[in-house]
Design an enzyme around this catalytic site. Structure first.
Site, short mmCIF file in Angstrom:
data_model
loop_
_atom_site.label_atom_id
_atom_site.label_comp_id
_atom_site.label_asym_id
_atom_site.label_seq_id
_atom_site.Cartn_x
_atom_site.Cartn_y
_atom_site.Cartn_z
N ASP A 299 0.88 -1.15 0.00
CA ASP A 299 0.00 0.00 0.00
C ASP A 299 0.93 1.22 0.00
OD1 ASP A 299 -2.13 1.67 0.03
OD2 ASP A 299 -3.14 0.76 1.74
C1 BGC Z 1 -4.97 3.10 -0.32
C2 BGC Z 1 -5.00 1.99 -1.36
C3 BGC Z 1 -4.82 2.58 -2.72
C4 BGC Z 1 -3.53 3.38 -2.78
C5 BGC Z 1 -3.28 4.03 -4.12
C6 BGC Z 1 -3.72 3.97 -0.48
O1 BGC Z 1 -3.74 5.02 0.38
O2 BGC Z 1 -5.00 2.55 0.97
O3 BGC Z 1 -6.20 1.28 -1.26
O4 BGC Z 1 -4.84 1.57 -3.69
O5 BGC Z 1 -3.60 4.40 -1.81
O6 BGC Z 1 -4.18 5.03 -4.39
#
Ligand code: BGC
Length: 744
Positions: A299
Site C-alpha cells: 500500500d
Molecule cells: C490506499 C490503497 C490505494 C492506494 C493508491 C492507499 O492510500 O490505501 O487502497 O490503492 O492508496 O491510491
C-alpha cells in the site's frame, strides 16, 4: 487433549483452478466449487509472437514457452540494476503518465527497453478505474456483497477491466475486502461486509471478472486492516485463531477460487510486525498456507525496510525509498539478504507479467514501451452495469405498504410530490482512492422521477438544510421522498453511526408534515435511523454511482423488485456492536494498538451468540413479493472431514410479483474441548429469480473450508469430528431447521 490429537482431518488450501484461463462465459462458481491448482498458465492464449530474430536476442519473448519458463530466462539475464529496478514503482496519487501519449496511471514500474521489458501500469480501484481520467463510476463495492449474487460481482469486475483495457492498463488495485469489524470503519463502503465467506466469494468473482478481461487484480489490503484511525501505525493485535479463521479467510478463499495476480499488503502491523515486512504474514501464511502464487505490492507507502523484500514483498510503492540501489546493495553486502532471494521476488512479478501477456505486443520505439491501444472508455457498456449493480444490491429495509410508488397513490392520481435532499440531484459517493474522479455519465433521481410521473405532476424540491420549508411543503404533497446522505471516506473512521443532525431533522420534518414519507439512504454502511417509526419506507442504495437516478427510481416504482440483502449488521445503538471499547477500536495506547479481544465473535457471530438484537440483521432485505424458504435437507447425514456437504432448500415465491431471493444456509460447528464456536456461520447462499407461485429447490455444496476451525498447535485449518447443525433462512435471525451432519 489438543484438536490435533483427535485425529481430525488437517488440510491446507489446495493450489487453485486447473487452468489459469477463466473463460468470459464461465458460469459463476456453483455455490462452493473446490478449485484444485494455482495455475500460472496464460490468462488468454498469446496472440502475438515476436520474430525469430527478436527471440534470438531476447529468448523470453518466445510466447510458446510457459510464463514460468519465460520469467526464469529473463530473471537470469538481469543484472543487479535491472533486478533492483523491478522492486519499485513511480507513482502519483492523482494520476501520472509514463510519457506523453502513454497510458494514464496511479503508478507504474518503468520499462527496461534493453531487455524488452514493458512497463507495468497500475491504477485504482475497486469502484471503477481511477487515475484522474474519465471512467465508469460503479456503485460502492459493498453493493456487490449486498447483491448476494456471484454473477453480478463478476460482471462488476469485468466492467472495471474493460474500462482499464480501453485505457491501456495492466493492473488494478482492487478488490478491497477487509472485513467490517467495526461499523464505524471509514472504508466499509469499499469492502464486502462482515462475513469471511460472503466476502471471499464476492472477491473471487470480482477477480474472475477483472482477470477474464486480461487485467491483473490486486487483493487488498492484506491483512487485518480494519480501521483508518492511525492507519499506518496501528498494530492489529489478535490471537492466531481470529487471524486465520476470520481475517485471513476471505483472502484464502479468493486466492483459491480466482488466482489473483497480485496482493497489496496493508499499512498496519499484525501482532507487532508490519504487514509488508512480515515473513509470517507474506511467506508463511500468504504463500505457504494460502498458496498465493502472484506478487505483493505495498500500500502507498507501507514498506519499512529493504528486508521487506526478503520477507515476501515484491514491489515497493509509490517509489523506491526502501528499495533504492544503495539500500538494497548495502543489505546484500551486509549478508542480510542474497541476490538469489531478490531474483526469486522479481521472478514472481515477471511470471504474472508473462501470464497476463504483457510481453506479447509489438514494441513502440517512440514510447520505449510495448504498444498500447488507448481509447476512451465505452460509456454505454459501463452505465448498464452501474445501473444493474444498484438494482441488485439496494436493500429495502422498511415498507409499510407505501412502496412501490407510482402515478396513483392510495387510489387517487398523484398531483404533487416533494423530494428532499441533494442526494436526489447528485448522489453521494465515498471518499478516497476508490472514488472515480470523472464519471463518464451521470443522472439524477429527481430527473428520473419527473420522467416517470409526467408533466401533470408537480415535483417540489427542498434542500436538507430547511426543516421548516420541508415540513410545510410535505403537508402539500401526496408523498415525500427524502434522500438521506452520509459521507464516509478513506483516512477517517466515523465517530458514530449517526446521520448528521441536519439530516435527521430533515427526515423528521418531512414525516411531521406528511406520514407518507419514504427515505432513500445513501451511506457507506450501517446508520442509525431515529425516525424509523415515523416513516413508511426505507431503501438503502449505499453509494449508488453514476446510474443512481434511474436505478433508484426503478426500485421505488417497482419496475425493479428490490432483492439486496445486508452484508453487514445494522446495530440498534451507537454501542451495540463487538469491538466497542476504546481498547478494541480504535485501540489502546491512543489508538495505536487495536486489541481484537472479541476474537472470532465478529459481526453477526457476536449478535447471534450473545443474543443481541440489532436494528437489521445480516442477510436482511425486503421485496415487493414474499418468499418462503424450507428447512434445509442434507444429501447424507455423515461423511469424512474433507468431503463437501450437500444441502438443499426449497424456496417459493408466495406473493404476486416476480422477484429474486437469496436463501442462506448457516451452520453451528461443534464446540469441543473449550473451542467456542458461534451460534451461526454462513456456509452457503445462492440467488434465484422466481415468478409468482413458482418454487425451486436449490442444492448447494458446503465447502469443508467453511466448516473448519484454526488449530494453533498444528498451524492448520481442520474440520473437527462431531455434529454440525444446519439451518436456513432469509436472514441470520429468522432461520429454521436443524439438519444434523456428523463428521466422522
Ligand atoms: C490506499 C490503497 C490505494 C492506494 C493508491 C492507499 O492510500 O490505501 O487502497 O490503492 O492508496 O491510491
Amino acid at each position: 487433549m489438543t484438536l490435533a490429537s483427535t485425529g481430525a482431518l488437517l488440510f491446507s488450501a489446495q493450489p487453485a483452478l486447473a487452468s489459469g484461463t477463466i473463460p468470459e462465459s464461465s458460469p459463476s462458481t456453483p455455490a462452493n466449487s473446490l478449485a484444485e491448482t494455482y495455475s500460472n498458465t496464460y490468462i488468454q492464449a498469446p496472440t502475438y509472437q515476436a520474430s525469430a530474430e527478436e527471440i534470438k536476442k531476447w529468448p523470453w519473448l518466445d510466447s510458446s514457452l510457459t510464463p514460468e519458463a519465460r520469467a526464469e530466462l529473463l530473471v537470469n539475464a538481469m543484472n543487479e540494476d535491472q533486478l533492483i529496478h523491478m522492486l519499485h514503482g513511480y507513482s502519483s496519487l492523482t494520476g501520472i503518465r509514463l510519457k506523453p501519449g502513454g497510458p494514464p496511471s496511479i503508478g507504474y514500474i518503468r520499462p527496461i527497453p534493453e531487455l524488452r521489458v514493458p512497463a507495468l501500469v497500475m491504477s485504482d480501484g475497486p469502484s471503477g478505474l481511477r487515475n484522474g481520467e474519465p471512467a465508469t463510476a460503479l456503485p460502492a463495492p459493498i453493493t456487490q456483497a449486498a447483491s448476494f449474487n456471484r454473477e453480478l460481482a463478476q460482471e462488476y469486475g469485468k466492467t472495471i477491466a474493460q474500462d482499464s483495457a480501453d485505457r491501456g492498463q495492466d493492473l488494478i488495485f482492487g478488490p478491497g475486502f477487509n472485513l467490517a469489524r467495526n461499523p464505524q470503519a471509514g472504508r466499509t463502503f469499499e469492502y464486502f461486509g462482515e462475513d469471511p465467506f460472503l466476502s471471499g466469494t464476492i472477491a473471487a468473482h470480482n477477480v474472475r471478472g477483472l482477470q477474464s478481461a486480461g487485467i491483473m487484480a490486486t487483493l487488498k489490503h492484506y491483512v487485518a486492516n480494519n480501521q483508518e484511525t492511525n492507519r499506518t501505525q496501528n498494530n492489529s493485535q489478535m490471537d492466531q485463531r481470529t487471524l486465520h479463521e476470520i481475517y485471513e479467510m476471505p483472502f484464502r478463499y479468493a486466492i483459491r477460487e480466482s488466482q489473483p495476480a497480485a496482493v497489496m499488503c496493508a499499512y498496519n502491523k499484525i501482532n507487532g510486525d508490519t504487514a509488508c515486512g512480515s515473513k509470517k504474514t507474506l511467506v508463511d501464511d500468504l504463500r505457504g498456507l494460502h498458496k498465493f502464487g502472484g506478487f505483493v505490492v505495498t500500500d502507498y507507502p507501507a514498506a519499512w525496510s529493504p528486508l521487506d523484500i526478503k520477507n515476501g514483498l515484491n514491489v515497493e510503492l509509490p517509489g523506491g525509498f526502501w528499495t533504492s540501489k544503495a539500500k538494497i546493495t548495502r543489505a546484500v553486502a551486509k549478508g542480510q539478504m542474497t541476490w538469489d532471494e531478490i531474483r526469486g521476488r522479481v521472478r514472481e512479478t515477471l511470471t504474472q507479467m508473462f501470464r497476463f501477456g504483457l510481453f506479447d505486443h509489438p514494441w513502440d520505439e517512440k514510447l520505449n514501451d510495448r504498444q498500447r491501444d488507448i481509447k476512451p472508455v465505452d460509456a454505454e457498456r459501463g452505465n448498464q452495469v452501474a445501473q444493474r449493480a444498484v438494482e441488485e444490491g439496494a436493500v429495502l429495509l422498511k415498507n409499510d405498504g407505501i412502496l412501490p410508488l407510482g402515478k396513483t397513490f392510495e387510489g387517487k392520481p398523484v398531483k404533487r410530490v416533494l423530494v428532499v435532499g441533494s442526494g436526489a440531484k447528485k448522489p453521494m459517493s465515498g471518499g478516497g482512492s476508490s472514488n472515480v474522479t470523472s464519471p463518464v455519465s451521470s443522472d439524477s433521481a429527481i430527473d428520473a422521477l419527473a420522467k416517470r410521473l409526467g408533466k401533470d405532476v408537480q415535483i417540489d424540491y427542498k434542500s436538507q438544510w430547511d426543516p421548516v420549508g420541508i415540513k410545510k411543503a410535505a403537508a402539500k404533497a401526496d408523498y415525500v421522498l427524502v434522500f438521506a446522505t452520509q459521507i464516509s471516506t478513506e483516512l477517517i473512521d466515523r465517530p458514530n453511526l449517526d446521520f448528521l443532525p441536519h439530516m435527521n431533522n430533515a427526515v423528521k420534518a418531512a414525516a411531521a408534515g406528511n406520514p407518507n414519507t419514504v427515505v432513500v439512504v445513501q451511506a457507506g454502511g450501517p446508520v442509525l435511523m431515529p425516525w424509523l417509526n415515523d416513516v413508511r419506507g426505507v431503501l438503502d442504495v449505499f453509494y449508488p454511482g453514476q446510474a443512481a437516478g434511474e436505478a433508484t427510481v426503478r426500485l421505488l416504482t417497482g419496475e425493479v423488485n428490490p432483492s439486496g440483502r445486508l452484508p453487514q449488521t445494522f446495530p440498534a445503538t451507537n454501542s451495540q456492536f463487538p469491538a466497542n471499547t476504546r481498547a478494541q477500536f480504535p485501540g489502546a495506547k491512543l489508538g495505536f494498538e487495536a486489541r481484537y479481544t472479541e476474537g472470532i465473535m465478529m459481526g453477526y457471530r457476536w449478535y447471534t451468540t450473545m443474543g443481541q438484537k440489532p436494528a437489521f440483521p445480516f442477510g436482511y432485505g425486503l421485496s415487493y413479493t414474499t418468499f418462503e424458504v424450507s428447512e434445509p435437507t442434507l444429501a447424507a447425514s455423515s461423511g469424512q472431514a474433507d468431503q463437501p456437504v450437500t444441502v438443499s432448500v426449497q424456496v417459493k415465491n408466495t406473493g404476486e410479483r416476480a422477484g429474486a431471493v437469496a436463501p442462506q444456509v448457516y451452520v453451528k460447528k461443534p464446540s469441543v474441548r473449550g473451542i467456542q464456536t458461534p451460534v451461526r456461520e454462513l456456509v452457503a447462499f445462492d440467488k434465484v429469480t422466481l415468478q409468482p407461485g413458482e418454487s425451486k429447490t436449490l442444492t448447494m455444496k458446503v465447502d469443508p473450508m467453511q466448516l473448519s476451525v484454526w488449530n494453533d498447535s498444528t498451524k492448520q485449518y481442520q474440520v473437527t469430528p462431531g455434529k454440525y447443525r444446519f439451518v436456513s433462512g432469509l436472514n441470520v435471525e429468522e432461520v429454521k431447521g436443524n439438519a444434523t451432519y456428523t463428521v466422522r
